[in-house]
Write a protein that holds these residues in place. Structure first.
Motif, PDB file in Angstrom:
ATOM      1  N   UNK A  34       0.544   8.342 -15.261  1.00  8.95           N
ATOM      2  CA  UNK A  34       1.517   7.348 -15.695  1.00  8.95           C
ATOM      3  C   UNK A  34       2.494   7.038 -14.562  1.00  8.95           C
ATOM      4  N   UNK A  35       3.034   5.825 -14.544  1.00 12.17           N
ATOM      5  CA  UNK A  35       3.897   5.410 -13.436  1.00 12.17           C
ATOM      6  C   UNK A  35       4.684   4.174 -13.818  1.00 12.17           C
ATOM      7  N   UNK A  36       5.642   3.819 -12.968  1.00 13.27           N
ATOM      8  CA  UNK A  36       6.309   2.529 -13.034  1.00 13.27           C
ATOM      9  C   UNK A  36       5.710   1.629 -11.958  1.00 13.27           C
ATOM     10  N   UNK A  37       5.695   0.334 -12.231  1.00 18.36           N
ATOM     11  CA  UNK A  37       5.230  -0.651 -11.255  1.00 18.36           C
ATOM     12  C   UNK A  37       6.390  -1.585 -10.945  1.00 18.36           C
ATOM     13  N   UNK A  38       6.690  -1.737  -9.664  1.00 16.97           N
ATOM     14  CA  UNK A  38       7.778  -2.601  -9.207  1.00 16.97           C
ATOM     15  C   UNK A  38       7.160  -3.868  -8.615  1.00 16.97           C
ATOM     16  N   UNK A  39       7.487  -5.023  -9.184  1.00 11.36           N
ATOM     17  CA  UNK A  39       6.925  -6.294  -8.750  1.00 11.36           C
ATOM     18  C   UNK A  39       8.023  -7.166  -8.163  1.00 11.36           C
ATOM     19  N   UNK A  40       7.782  -7.697  -6.974  1.00 18.19           N
ATOM     20  CA  UNK A  40       8.704  -8.629  -6.342  1.00 18.19           C
ATOM     21  C   UNK A  40       8.431 -10.022  -6.902  1.00 18.19           C
ATOM     22  N   UNK A  41       9.416 -10.619  -7.560  1.00 19.16           N
ATOM     23  CA  UNK A  41       9.201 -11.902  -8.216  1.00 19.16           C
ATOM     24  C   UNK A  41       8.904 -13.001  -7.196  1.00 19.16           C
ATOM     25  N   UNK A  42       9.552 -12.966  -6.055  1.00 18.90           N
ATOM     26  CA  UNK A  42       9.392 -14.029  -5.059  1.00 18.90           C
ATOM     27  C   UNK A  42       8.021 -14.010  -4.401  1.00 18.90           C
TER      28      UNK A  42
ATOM     29  N   UNK B  61       3.389   0.907  -6.905  1.00 15.30           N
ATOM     30  CA  UNK B  61       3.307   1.880  -7.996  1.00 15.30           C
ATOM     31  C   UNK B  61       4.153   3.088  -7.592  1.00 15.30           C
ATOM     32  N   UNK B  62       5.138   3.440  -8.424  1.00 18.95           N
ATOM     33  CA  UNK B  62       6.090   4.493  -8.058  1.00 18.95           C
ATOM     34  C   UNK B  62       6.200   5.520  -9.179  1.00 18.95           C
ATOM     35  N   UNK B  63       6.691   6.695  -8.809  1.00 19.11           N
ATOM     36  CA  UNK B  63       6.945   7.801  -9.735  1.00 19.11           C
ATOM     37  C   UNK B  63       5.694   8.235 -10.494  1.00 19.11           C
ATOM     38  N   UNK B  64       4.528   7.974  -9.934  1.00 22.12           N
ATOM     39  CA  UNK B  64       3.292   8.354 -10.626  1.00 22.12           C
ATOM     40  C   UNK B  64       3.238   9.870 -10.818  1.00 22.12           C
TER      41      UNK B  64
END
Length: 366
Positions: free
Chosen positions: A169-177, A183-186
């Protein structure tokens, strides 16, 4: 498609109509009775109520708009597009929804057809497709179940919760621009499921595995939200008794290595097993207490308070504030669906959109 989806869940999870009226305790209203099981909800700044229809119930339309007359219609309305400026759009399995400045963001996990997950931005002002951001492996691995997310207007990022197979499990950080994603904190303790089981109305949640055996799922990070100042991101495993937070500035800082980022995650408070969450301007965090058929709030002093309890609150899934300070939530009986009830669907309409008595106003769309 149904068999494929349930099989995917079985492999992943173990590791890891209109109408209104007051509820009896008068702490929430039934704003609408729905004939199809809802997934998530978002309300635009103009008051439009957009609801995803949960893929576990195999809806014809993945997303609908709840009209003022209580009738739902497919969203977006592709037929209303200007024929001189066509925009093609194919939605497979949308659950996560959020609205920001007239744009409705849809998170399509792609699980019904096995297609690549994607974020879709639909401009409700021009009624046109704004953009599509794909989330291919390894950003969203094969066992990804991208679901809830939050939009950070200050840092121009989207933070997605992916419970995946549990251990990954993880968080995904997406750059809108740019559409770039990380994928972080997996595998971090704040996102992986704890060894706690969920039973509702005395019946345990069970998934039928590929071999026909019933297994008890433990689901990783799912609830996620961010305060209105875009300072702290709050999240935690669905099957977990702790809520965590990390500064958005740290999540968006690509120069911070994985161990340092992990060290900056802090346990914020206790929580019950829950699905979606949201937050108001005073940093009260609202959630559905699944085991208790209830709605609760983690107050700004980190104490927990039950707001409502009723048989009508049978799996409170997702929350969204409207532009007038009203707080909405969907109720979908997900534990009675075949996917989470050992292959047998015992859910029955009506499902609900409810209006909750919030302690303070929030941000429309969140």
């Amino acid at each position: 498609m149904k068999k494929k989806l349930v099989l995917a869940l079985a492999l992943a999870l173990p590791t890891l109509a209109g109408g209104s009226g007051f509820a009896t305790d008068r702490t929430f209203d039934v704003a609408a009775r729905l004939t199809q099981g809802p997934g998530n909800v978002t309300v635009t700044s103009g008051g439009r109520i957009i609801i995803s229809q949960h893929q576990f119930y195999e809806p014809k339309a993945s997303v609908v708009e709840l009209r003022a007359d209580g009738i739902t219609s497919p969203f977006p309305n592709l037929e209303a597009n200007d024929r001189e400026h066509p925009r093609s759009l194919s939605l497979d399995s949308v659950l996560g929804l959020r609205s920001d400045n007239g744009v409705v963001w849809l998170l399509d996990n792609g699980m019904r057809s096995g297609v690549t997950p994607k974020l879709v931005a639909w401009d409700t002002t021009t009624n046109q497709l704004s953009r599509v951001i794909y989330l291919p492996p390894p950003i969203a691995p094969k066992d990804a179940f991208v679901n809830d997310f939050t939009i950070d207007g200050r840092h121009k990022k989207i933070f997605i919760a992916d419970p995946a197979g549990g251990a990954n499990a993880a968080l995904i950080v997406v750059d809108i621009a740019t559409g770039a994603a990380r994928r972080v904190l997996e595998g971090h303790r704040s996102v992986v499921p704890e060894n706690v089981d969920l039973a509702i109305d005395g019946r345990p949640i069970q998934v039928k595995g590929a071999n026909g055996q019933l297994v008890t799922p433990h689901i990783g990070v799912n609830p996620i939200t961010e305060d209105l100042e875009n300072e702290w991101v709050y999240f935690g495993p669905m099957h977990g008794l702790s809520l965590y937070r990390v500064k958005a500035e740290d999540l968006t800082n690509e120069s911070i290595d994985a161990p340092t980022l992990a060290s900056r995650v802090e346990r914020y408070s206790a929580k019950p097993i829950c699905d979606g969450i949201t937050i108001d301007k005073d940093n009260n965090i609202y959630l559905g207490n699944l085991a208790e058929n209830a709605i609760g709030v983690i107050k700004s002093d980190r104490s927990y308070q039950q707001l409502a309890k009723s048989d009508q609150l049978s799996w409170v899934d997702s929350f969204s504030f409207g532009p007038d300070g009203r707080l909405y939530a969907v109720v979908n009986q997900l534990h009675r669906s075949a996917a989470l009830n050992g292959g047998e669907n015992v859910a029955k309409a009506p499902y609900f959109l409810v209006e909750v008595r919030a302690l303070a106003a929030g941000l429309a769309g969140r």
